[in-house]
Motif scaffolding. Sequence first.
Motif, short mmCIF file in Angstrom:
data_model
loop_
_atom_site.label_atom_id
_atom_site.label_comp_id
_atom_site.label_asym_id
_atom_site.label_seq_id
_atom_site.Cartn_x
_atom_site.Cartn_y
_atom_site.Cartn_z
N MET A 1 0.86 -1.20 0.00
CA MET A 1 0.00 0.00 0.00
C MET A 1 0.89 1.25 0.00
O MET A 1 1.32 1.73 1.07
N PRO A 2 1.23 1.79 -1.20
CA PRO A 2 2.08 2.98 -1.27
C PRO A 2 1.38 4.22 -0.73
O PRO A 2 0.16 4.38 -0.91
N ILE A 3 2.17 5.10 -0.08
CA ILE A 3 1.57 6.32 0.49
C ILE A 3 2.22 7.60 -0.03
O ILE A 3 1.71 8.69 0.22
N ASP A 4 3.35 7.52 -0.70
CA ASP A 4 3.91 8.70 -1.36
C ASP A 4 4.34 8.30 -2.76
O ASP A 4 4.00 7.21 -3.23
N TYR A 5 5.03 9.18 -3.44
CA TYR A 5 5.37 8.91 -4.84
C TYR A 5 6.85 8.61 -5.03
O TYR A 5 7.37 8.69 -6.14
N THR A 6 7.53 8.25 -3.91
CA THR A 6 8.96 7.92 -4.01
C THR A 6 9.24 6.48 -3.62
O THR A 6 10.40 6.08 -3.55
N GLY A 7 8.19 5.71 -3.37
CA GLY A 7 8.39 4.30 -3.03
C GLY A 7 8.17 3.96 -1.59
O GLY A 7 8.45 2.83 -1.17
N VAL A 8 7.67 4.88 -0.79
CA VAL A 8 7.38 4.60 0.62
C VAL A 8 5.94 4.11 0.75
O VAL A 8 5.02 4.66 0.12
N GLY A 9 5.75 3.07 1.58
CA GLY A 9 4.41 2.55 1.78
C GLY A 9 4.35 1.60 2.95
O GLY A 9 5.33 1.41 3.70
N HIS B 1 14.22 0.64 4.46
CA HIS B 1 14.77 1.71 3.63
C HIS B 1 13.83 2.92 3.62
O HIS B 1 14.03 3.83 2.81
N GLY B 2 12.84 2.94 4.48
CA GLY B 2 11.89 4.06 4.56
C GLY B 2 10.46 3.62 4.68
O GLY B 2 9.60 4.38 5.15
N CYS B 3 10.17 2.38 4.26
CA CYS B 3 8.79 1.89 4.36
C CYS B 3 8.45 1.53 5.80
O CYS B 3 9.30 1.44 6.67
N VAL B 4 7.15 1.30 6.01
CA VAL B 4 6.68 0.84 7.32
C VAL B 4 6.45 -0.66 7.21
O VAL B 4 5.53 -1.13 6.53
N ASN B 5 7.34 -1.43 7.88
CA ASN B 5 7.22 -2.89 7.87
C ASN B 5 6.16 -3.34 8.85
O ASN B 5 6.20 -3.00 10.04
N ASN B 6 5.19 -4.09 8.35
CA ASN B 6 4.10 -4.61 9.18
C ASN B 6 4.24 -6.13 9.34
O ASN B 6 4.66 -6.83 8.40
N PRO B 7 3.89 -6.66 10.50
CA PRO B 7 3.86 -8.12 10.67
C PRO B 7 2.90 -8.73 9.65
O PRO B 7 1.80 -8.20 9.42
N PRO B 8 3.28 -9.84 9.00
CA PRO B 8 2.41 -10.46 7.98
C PRO B 8 1.00 -10.76 8.47
O PRO B 8 0.03 -10.51 7.74
N SER B 9 0.87 -11.27 9.66
CA SER B 9 -0.47 -11.60 10.16
C SER B 9 -1.33 -10.36 10.39
O SER B 9 -2.56 -10.39 10.21
#
Length: 459
Positions: free
Chosen positions: A404-412, A433-441
């Motif tokens: 789920m991207p939230i900006d236009y530079t590859g962050v999501g 590298h800038g994204c928000v890592n979420n637990p898979p479950s």
Amino acid sequence: MKHSSKKANHSRTYGIIAGVIVLLVAFGGWHVSHYRTHFLPGTKIAGVALGGQTVAAADKTLTQHFKTKTYSLVENKKTLAQFSGQKIGVEHHFTAELKQQMKQQKAWQLTGHVQAATTKDAVQFNQAALKQYCANLAAKLNVNRTKPRNATLVKKNNSYVTVKGQKGNTISPATLKTLIVAAVSQDKGKIAAKQAYAEPSVTTSSKSLTDAKQLLKDIQNEDAKYSIAGSTVTIPKADLYDWTTYTNDQVQLDQSKVKAYVAALGAKYSTYKRKMSFNSTKQGTVSVKAKTYGWSIKEGAETKGLTAEILKGKSFTRTPITEGVGYNNGEGIGNTYVEVDKKNQHEWYYKDGKLVMDSDVVTGKPGEDTPSGVFFIWNKQRNATLTGKNDDGSDYSSAVSYWMPIDYTGVGLHDSPWQPEYGGTWYKEHGSHGCVNNPPSFIAKLYPAVALDTPVVII
């Protein structure tokens, strides 16, 4: 003897009368016969005397006349131009008209009449040549002449007043053409230039002017409103009057003033790139700046749209043309959003003000920090491959199940099955590298729950 003399006198008288009668009858017969093929004395066409001539002779007479006849355009006793019939396109084809006139005359009359033949029938022109000559002559003469000025409307005492037009002294090609045709058909050698002066196309009584005046009045009295960001804004009537202009015989609005008003609306109500007050879960009320999230007024399109609406002369309530994603009701972020707290390495999803789910996360490691601000989920994709550069410059490629991207530079927001733990200080050494890592479950439940355009607040 006297009696015999009287009889003789009577006989002579009767003889003379009889002779005269015979002569008259003979003359009448000759007259009728002759003027079946010749024009009666006194006959004129376009001012040219044709009495006693046959159709063929009259045709030659007219042809020669209009070929050599010189006409003058005169102004204040000064000759502005001279031209021959040939130069202005008089066509030398009179036979049909002459035959028609011959057919109409009464051969038994002693004299003809000046035929009131129309210009179209009596004298014919090459219309293209005449029009071109008049256009060229008017263009030449109109250099440094004063053009007519239309009646107009000017602002005065918070309303519009009518100002009369003025004639000027430029030559109208169309009027000049009409005058030339009349002069040729009537065999007049002089044409008064003053009669060809161009008239104002708009006078004080012209419908276009009276309609414009009424429209300007209607515009000034409009109840013009905006419904914007949960508020109702009324455009002051003084502004409506100030914006109106009457230019080139048209009601218009000063576009620079309308655009300035639209820009002021945007500055006050739009949310794009604006700082917002946000009541966070753990850090209390904080100030965050809109990044990809937020809306703004499209100034060009809205200026055009507002102008068209005002020029209708009717009251209206308008919603501005906007671009971007964000709440337009004045509430800023609203009460449905995803919150990411980098300090506490935690994420919450609120819907209609109520907490739906939350989880620890891993954000960007120092140097590759997850950006702060207000964003929005502009896309959702299953089974994506994320690519980029590692710290050492090498390429990386990571397969994720939820993106789920939230900006236009590859962050999501995405799942990160490679992360063994979440929350705490893990991000400092093992951050993204800038994204928000979420637990898979967790993201497996978050992904279907959040809708596109949902705000994401990162603090």
